[in-house]
Design a protein around this motif. Structure first.
Motif, mmCIF file in Angstrom:
data_model
loop_
_atom_site.group_PDB
_atom_site.id
_atom_site.type_symbol
_atom_site.label_atom_id
_atom_site.label_comp_id
_atom_site.label_asym_id
_atom_site.label_seq_id
_atom_site.Cartn_x
_atom_site.Cartn_y
_atom_site.Cartn_z
ATOM 1 N N ALA A 334 -12.080 -11.666 26.133
ATOM 2 C CA ALA A 334 -10.811 -12.355 25.906
ATOM 3 C C ALA A 334 -9.659 -11.400 26.183
ATOM 4 C CB ALA A 334 -10.724 -12.873 24.466
ATOM 5 N N GLU A 335 -8.510 -11.968 26.569
ATOM 6 C CA GLU A 335 -7.258 -11.248 26.806
ATOM 7 C C GLU A 335 -7.458 -10.032 27.716
ATOM 8 O OE1 GLU A 335 -5.507 -10.301 23.080
ATOM 9 O OE2 GLU A 335 -5.384 -12.386 22.411
ATOM 10 N N PRO A 336 -7.962 -10.223 28.921
ATOM 11 C CA PRO A 336 -8.211 -9.081 29.809
ATOM 12 C C PRO A 336 -6.914 -8.483 30.351
ATOM 13 C CG PRO A 336 -8.623 -11.134 30.959
ATOM 14 C CD PRO A 336 -8.341 -11.505 29.530
ATOM 15 N N VAL A 337 -6.868 -7.167 30.386
ATOM 16 C CA VAL A 337 -5.759 -6.419 30.973
ATOM 17 C C VAL A 337 -6.296 -5.679 32.196
ATOM 18 C CG1 VAL A 337 -4.081 -4.561 30.655
ATOM 19 C CG2 VAL A 337 -4.555 -6.145 28.777
ATOM 20 N N GLY A 387 -6.705 -15.720 35.011
ATOM 21 C CA GLY A 387 -6.851 -15.532 33.573
ATOM 22 C C GLY A 387 -6.501 -14.168 33.049
ATOM 23 N N ALA A 388 -5.923 -13.286 33.852
ATOM 24 C CA ALA A 388 -5.498 -11.984 33.337
ATOM 25 C C ALA A 388 -4.357 -12.175 32.347
ATOM 26 C CB ALA A 388 -5.064 -11.076 34.479
ATOM 27 N N ALA A 389 -4.400 -11.394 31.261
ATOM 28 C CA ALA A 389 -3.329 -11.469 30.268
ATOM 29 C C ALA A 389 -2.196 -10.517 30.607
ATOM 30 C CB ALA A 389 -3.874 -11.145 28.877
ATOM 31 N N ALA A 390 -2.501 -9.411 31.278
ATOM 32 C CA ALA A 390 -1.488 -8.424 31.643
ATOM 33 C C ALA A 390 -2.039 -7.567 32.772
ATOM 34 C CB ALA A 390 -1.095 -7.555 30.447
ATOM 35 N N ALA A 391 -1.139 -6.812 33.401
ATOM 36 C CA ALA A 391 -1.534 -5.907 34.481
ATOM 37 C C ALA A 391 -0.734 -4.621 34.342
ATOM 38 C CB ALA A 391 -1.290 -6.539 35.845
ATOM 39 N N ARG A 392 -1.415 -3.505 34.571
ATOM 40 C CA ARG A 392 -0.777 -2.194 34.526
ATOM 41 C C ARG A 392 -1.146 -1.415 35.788
ATOM 42 N NH1 ARG A 392 1.509 -4.601 31.290
ATOM 43 N NH2 ARG A 392 2.082 -4.042 29.135
ATOM 44 N N ILE A 427 3.634 -7.154 33.070
ATOM 45 C CA ILE A 427 3.401 -6.273 34.214
ATOM 46 C C ILE A 427 4.237 -5.015 34.042
ATOM 47 C CG2 ILE A 427 3.451 -6.093 36.729
ATOM 48 C CD1 ILE A 427 3.563 -9.168 36.816
ATOM 49 N N ASP A 428 3.595 -3.864 34.184
ATOM 50 C CA ASP A 428 4.326 -2.613 34.006
ATOM 51 C C ASP A 428 3.545 -1.470 34.641
ATOM 52 O OD1 ASP A 428 6.365 -0.952 33.241
ATOM 53 O OD2 ASP A 428 6.415 -1.666 31.166
#
Length: 655
Positions: A334-337, A387-392, A427-428
């Motif tokens: 769940a909540e993949p980054v 379904g990605a929750a965030a990306a870095r 995104i950061d």
């Protein structure tokens, strides 16, 4: 680390999962037995990859690192979904990029200012064809035996790459053979051209190339650092022979929107290339694959898809992200980054965090790419749709080249995901060389929900098609979809706004538009616009003679299914002789009104003004039938010169 073979079998359908504790050493016979039937095998180990290649041979289809990226972590017990996802994604086939051949015959120029460059040449003279160029001959003692050429000069300009460097040298001079305690040189010459295959810069001055670390065949070291000079010498010893490098960018010339008719439109790639590999080439640009270092910024910002990354292509990368995120979700994650990183900087940092720290969090999925700056809007839009929750983005604290292209991509992506209802810091970048700082930044990411029902589309096609598909799918699954989102300047989507009162329907914008976003109608004077095809290159704005066109960057999710919009249309003018429609009625009447009785050619003849109101065929017929002389108008007034004014002044004074 804990292993869950059943979970992996669930996401890698049809696979037989063999698990053990030390399959690469103590249990190697089990691996040999599994490979005996000739079936393809994926190995969840990268440390012993050479050993597995030797045993399994060509049947190895993939290697996945599940130890440093997942198992060695304080969250190891919760890393089961991540391990399954990493193995599934590693099995996704990636196409091999085309290659570029470089040939070096070992002709090497060492450039410096004192004895350090001579010492380096002595280390290389038995391996390469060495020449030394010094800036200050007074600092160099003559050698008892001349084993390589030693010259004096200052490099003013350098171009080229491994195997084909070209140098422009000033103050060029050869030493006198009678030099005694210090080298004496002949009379210097300027603007001398030199060629070499390998260029070693030990001058300690300003680099001869922009982004010097990215130029193949150009080696640079601090002349005061003996260890750095030795590393440079050892690296240079191998730079003789034939070499292959990936062709990082595939370029489709006819899609390029750089310029038309010597009017420049899009220049995004030219502004961002750190090595100068991209140059204008008529209506298009040219990319020198031998100089290109593969940063990928040109492909990330190219609005038409003319420049596309090939390591891997954008559709292949999206397919890998699809497998990664869907397998993670199916395995219970769940909540993949997503953590995008490269191999040179990111991989060692992740390994150090795993070996000496807390490791990556269980919900952080590392995605290794060739260069961080290759990631474009299509990858981020697709990732959030899947379904990605965030990306870095994991970056160096001191980047090797300018990252403004990546910053532009991130800003554009933030605007779109925020406009579609994704709240929080989605995104950061993480700019660090410290593994502990990396771990802290990842664990500080606040909990963010991903989409309720992720998309399942498969990306196929060129870059522009993949980008449009990813945005449509993201819009369909977003929390609060809207029809239109305003974008920052430079975005690859938008509309063209025309001040219709000033538009004369000359249609010069139509001929300049490289994508067919602006269209005419063969039956009547009309200007139409298709927003889905517009790339905001600006050629229409630069070409318009009336300067009535402006650009409005935005993404309209309805554009894909909308028909072309009529911007302006008018009645055609009917030929006064045959009635054939031609031109624009208002334009022909405006021209006739401006000429009749005012222009010197049309003051005394209505026949002449009638020619303006005829179609091309009738104009020719009338001219031939009536022996019409197009140049038989009243003589144009003679041009007054300075002598005329002086003569008039003299006559006035005499009178």
């Amino acid at each position: 680390m804990p292993l869950d073979g059943a979970r992996i079998e669930r996401v890698c359908r049809g696979a037989d999962v063999l698990q053990g504790r030390q399959l690469c050493r103590a249990e190697l016979d089990r691996v040999r037995g599994a490979a005996a039937d000739g079936q393809p095998i994926a190995v969840a180990c990268t440390q012993e990859a050479p050993l597995f290649r030797e045993i399994i041979g060509e049947n190895v289809i993939a290697f996945a690192n599940i130890r440093e990226t997942a198992g060695w972590s304080k969250d190891a017990k919760a890393a089961g979904p991540k391990i399954a996802a990493l193995i599934a994604a590693a099995c996704e086939p990636m196409p091999d990029p085309p290659v570029v051949n470089l040939t070096s015959e070992g002709v090497t120029l060492l450039y410096g200012k004192d004895e350090h460059v001579v010492e380096a040449a002595n280390l290389l003279k038995d391996h390469l064809d060495v020449t030394v160029l010094v800036t200050d001959g007074d600092r160099v003692s003559p050698a008892g035996v001349t084993e390589f050429p030693l010259l004096k000069g200052v490099i003013k300009a350098a171009t080229g790459h491994l195997g084909a460097f070209k140098l422009r040298v000033d103050s060029y001079a050869a030493p006198a053979p009678s030099s005694r305690d210090r080298l004496q040189f002949s009379a210097p010459r300027n603007d001398v051209e030199l060629h070499c295959d390998v260029l070693i810069d030990l001058s300690g001055g300003v680099p001869l190339f922009s982004s010097p670390d990215l130029r193949d065949g150009y080696l640079r070291a601090d002349p005061g650092d003996a260890a750095a000079i030795l590393r440079t010498v050892l690296k240079a010893r191998d730079l003789s022979g034939s070499f292959e490098k990936p062709r990082y960018i595939t370029f489709t010339e006819h899609l390029c929107a750089h310029s038309r008719s010597n009017i420049v439109g899009c220049h995004r790639c030219l502004d961002l290339c750190p090595t100068g590999a991209i140059t204008p080439n008529g209506d298009h640009v040219a990319i020198d694959a031998q100089i290109c270092a593969g940063c990928g910024q040109c492909a990330a910002v190219c609005p038409t898809g003319a420049a596309a990354y090939a390591l891997p292509p954008s559709d292949a990368l999206l397919r890998k992200l699809r497998v990664l995120l869907s397998a993670y979700r199916e395995a219970g994650g769940a909540e993949p980054v997503l953590l995008f990183h490269d191999g040179d900087h990111g991989r060692p940092l992740i390994e150090a965090l795993a070996r000496h720290g807390d490791g990556l969090p269980a919900h952080v999925l590392p995605v290794e790419v060739n260069e961080i700056t290759q990631i474009g809007l299509e990858a981020l839009a697709g990732a959030f749709a899947y379904g990605a929750a965030a990306a870095r983005f994991l970056l160096r604290s001191k980047p090797r080249h300018d990252l403004s292209g990546l910053a532009r991509t991130i800003a554009l992506s933030k605007t779109i995901v925020a406009g579609l209802g994704f709240d929080g810091a989605r995104i950061d970048t993480i700019e660090t060389d410290d593994p502990d700082a990396l771990g802290g930044s990842l664990r500080d990411i606040a909990a963010l929900n991903n989409v309720v029902k992720p998309a399942t589309f498969t990306a196929v096609g060129n870059k522009r098609e993949v980008l449009q598909l990813a945005l449509r799918e993201l819009h369909a699954v977003s929390p609060t979809p809207v029809d239109v989102i305003s974008l920052p300047e430079g975005a690859p989507f938008g509309k063209v706004e025309v001040n219709v009162d000033g538009c004369t329907l000359c249609l010069s914008c139509v001929s300049a538009c490289p994508t067919g976003a602006l269209l005419d109608d063969p039956e009547r004077p009309m200007l139409r616009f298709t927003e889905d095809a517009c790339v905001q290159c600006g050629l229409c704005k630069a070409t318009c003679p009336e300067k009535v066109i402006s650009l409005k960057p935005q993404v309209d999710f309805r554009a894909a299914t909308a028909s072309s919009r009529v911007i302006k249309q008018e009645e055609p003018f009917l030929c006064i002789r045959c009635g054939t429609p031609f031109g624009v009625k208002s334009s022909v009447e405006r021209v006739a009104a401006k000429l009749e009785g005012k222009h010197w050619m049309y003051k005394d003849s209505t026949r002449r003004i009638d020619l303006v109101k005829m179609c091309a065929d009738c104009r020719v017929q009338v001219t031939a039938e009536e022996n019409f002389d197009p140049f038989g108008a009243p003589q144009r007034p003679r041009l007054r010169t300075t002598d005329d004014y002086l003569r008039a002044r003299q006559e006035k004074g005499e009178s």
